[in-house]
Design an enzyme around this catalytic site. Sequence first.
Site, mmCIF file in Angstrom:
data_model
loop_
_atom_site.group_PDB
_atom_site.id
_atom_site.type_symbol
_atom_site.label_atom_id
_atom_site.label_comp_id
_atom_site.label_asym_id
_atom_site.label_seq_id
_atom_site.Cartn_x
_atom_site.Cartn_y
_atom_site.Cartn_z
ATOM 1 N N GLU A 18 0.811 -1.217 0.000
ATOM 2 C CA GLU A 18 0.000 0.000 0.000
ATOM 3 C C GLU A 18 0.846 1.271 0.000
ATOM 4 O O GLU A 18 0.519 2.247 -0.674
ATOM 5 C CB GLU A 18 -0.887 -0.046 1.253
ATOM 6 C CG GLU A 18 -2.083 0.857 1.216
ATOM 7 C CD GLU A 18 -2.897 0.704 2.496
ATOM 8 O OE1 GLU A 18 -3.208 1.729 3.095
ATOM 9 O OE2 GLU A 18 -3.176 -0.444 2.892
ATOM 10 N N ASP A 19 1.941 1.265 0.769
ATOM 11 C CA ASP A 19 2.675 2.512 1.024
ATOM 12 C C ASP A 19 4.064 2.599 0.396
ATOM 13 O O ASP A 19 4.744 3.604 0.567
ATOM 14 C CB ASP A 19 2.820 2.728 2.544
ATOM 15 C CG ASP A 19 1.476 2.939 3.219
ATOM 16 O OD1 ASP A 19 0.531 3.334 2.518
ATOM 17 O OD2 ASP A 19 1.360 2.693 4.432
#
Length: 706
Positions: A76-77
């Site tokens: 996600e990051d």
Amino acid sequence: MNTIEDLCDRLKGYLPAEEIQQVRRAYYYAEQAHDGQKRSSGEPYVTHPLAVATILANLHLDHQALMAALLHDVIEDTGVNKEAISQQFGESVAELVDGVSKLTQIKFESKAEAQAENFRKMVLAMAEDIRVILVKLADRLHNMRTLGALRADKKRRIAKETLEIYAPIANRLGINTLRLELEDLSFQAIYPMRYERLKRAVQKVRGHRKEVVKKIQNRLQERLDQDGLSGRVVGREKNVLSLYRKMKHQKKSFHEIMDVYAFRVLTESVDDCYRVLGSVHNTYKPVPGRFKDYIAIPKANGYQSLHTTLFGLSGMPIEVQIRTREMEAMANNGVAAHWLYKAGQTERPIAEGSHARARQWVKGLLEMQQRAGDSLEFIEHVKVDLFPDEIYVFTPRGDIMELPKGSNAVDFAYAVHTDIGHACVACRVDRKLAPLSMKLESGQTVEVITAPGARPNLAWLSFVTTAKARSAIRHYLKQQQRTESEALGRRLLEKALLQFDVQLEQLAPERLEQLAQEMELDSVSALMASIGLGERMAYAVARRLLDQQKYEEKPRQDSSSAMIIHGTEGMVISFARCCRPIPGDSILGHISFGSGIVVHRDTCRNLADIRDNLDKCLPLEWAAETEGDFAVHLRLVIEHQRGMIARIATLVTEMDANLERISVDDRDAKLSTLTLELSVKNRVHLARVMKHLRLIPEVGKVVRLR
């Protein structure tokens, strides 16, 4: 602050060295991937995944779940994708990480839709591997512990979502330790002042009550020792949110709630639990009707215990829970106890049972997800499903069915099987016929009566309780409406094409498919359904289907070939309440956006402005064999006489009509006006009823309301 070495030291108690080494490798990979990233609090980002893994280590989860916890924000990051994680740590870990990751690449119209769609994705991943939700719960718990650095509005939003979705999921999976902390942290974030005041009040009361608690605890323990029973009595604390909820729902003051003393007795075996219950009841008198046996009939999340309430000294209530140590572990860790026991290399049926129950629940979520129209509807169904206060009823064979409090026979039918729910027409409760909407109570025996060809009723949605029943009914009605609107759309298009002396069968199927694509619809069926629902005008679709140059000068006819209706077309043809048409009346159809055709009498004033607009109105005719009952209103002027209303009602029944509703309005001392709502077959039937009503000497006037 924990370090990876602290985590590895904790893992040495239940994991082999080679698996601990893999966890360590996952940590260094995450540390490198998150290099340079900071949390809102200013700490290095990797402290978050490490804390999540530590929470799961306390539940003794396996090394793959711990690796997924350490890597859960990497997709996600950071720039790392699922394939890279799969190559490094294996397919299972990659699937877990992907299941927890949010859908960041899709743009959503609203925050609520994004949350709902992310939750739907997580449920699909949960169905494959239940560990996904355990990683997510641990992730949410650490986020809640570190809310301090966020803005007040963001704190409240995250806390509200936690209270509505994640704490109930932890409860549904039986993980009480996580649930209690999530609830307290959420309550603290949403109502900080209320939380602080209640917490201080609890601490103050606890200090005053120490002696009384100790006295009761010692007396219970002494009684168990005298009776030769192995059991340990411990005090039980109420969490702040449960206190607040009780005060709010029971409308009681803080001191009324806190006057209840709560204890727990832990024993070695189920047999001991029932012996302890007898001993406790001999020490203090039990309160009638306040005993619950969750050992014989466990809760949905696997929770087992005996609950009883006693009259203590000076009549003060004492709540006692009695359970085995194994049940205590289940109550605190729920589905996670499956891994706790695996870690100890002792497969326990109770833990396996909880795991199987959790999988069954997720399977139910998956069924709901498939039926839901969109993710927002799905998450509403899930919220309903997450707050069960159970009742237990029996099938005619004696099997126990568990349902949420407030459930009725329709909920019961759908809990048995979706097809039984669809075909349900009546029910017997304790062998007596009962309304389908009647709320069931624990201990009742429920029998569902089905009929071939029966189908769900739209009115059921107003009283069903379970999410499964609600989603199944909605799904069926949507499918039914789609089928009916498709058939109606085809009839409307055929009629529109007749304006150009063309039949639908003459057109190439490819042309219909091409037009559906041009209109951004996924199939010809969807095109027909949109015409049937009034979303697209049949005449306009017909013009686009044909060569416009060839037909645009041709005059549009007011076709005398009216469309035939039978009254059994279903949800896409409805009858206007303003003029209440019945078979035999001259009728017109109003094409209403999203509802199909609304049938009016051709004299209805509501159609005055659009009567000649062939895009909005079309001529209709009743089929010769139209069947069914149709509502109609009559107004009668009668003289006051004893028993007149009874005579009128009897006559209506004798004429094979059904009296639905009656209202009386006094005009003067001698006359009254009666308004009757009847169900009749057709205009001839109505005329016969009106003729016989006029034959009653006291009836002065009978008119049909328009």
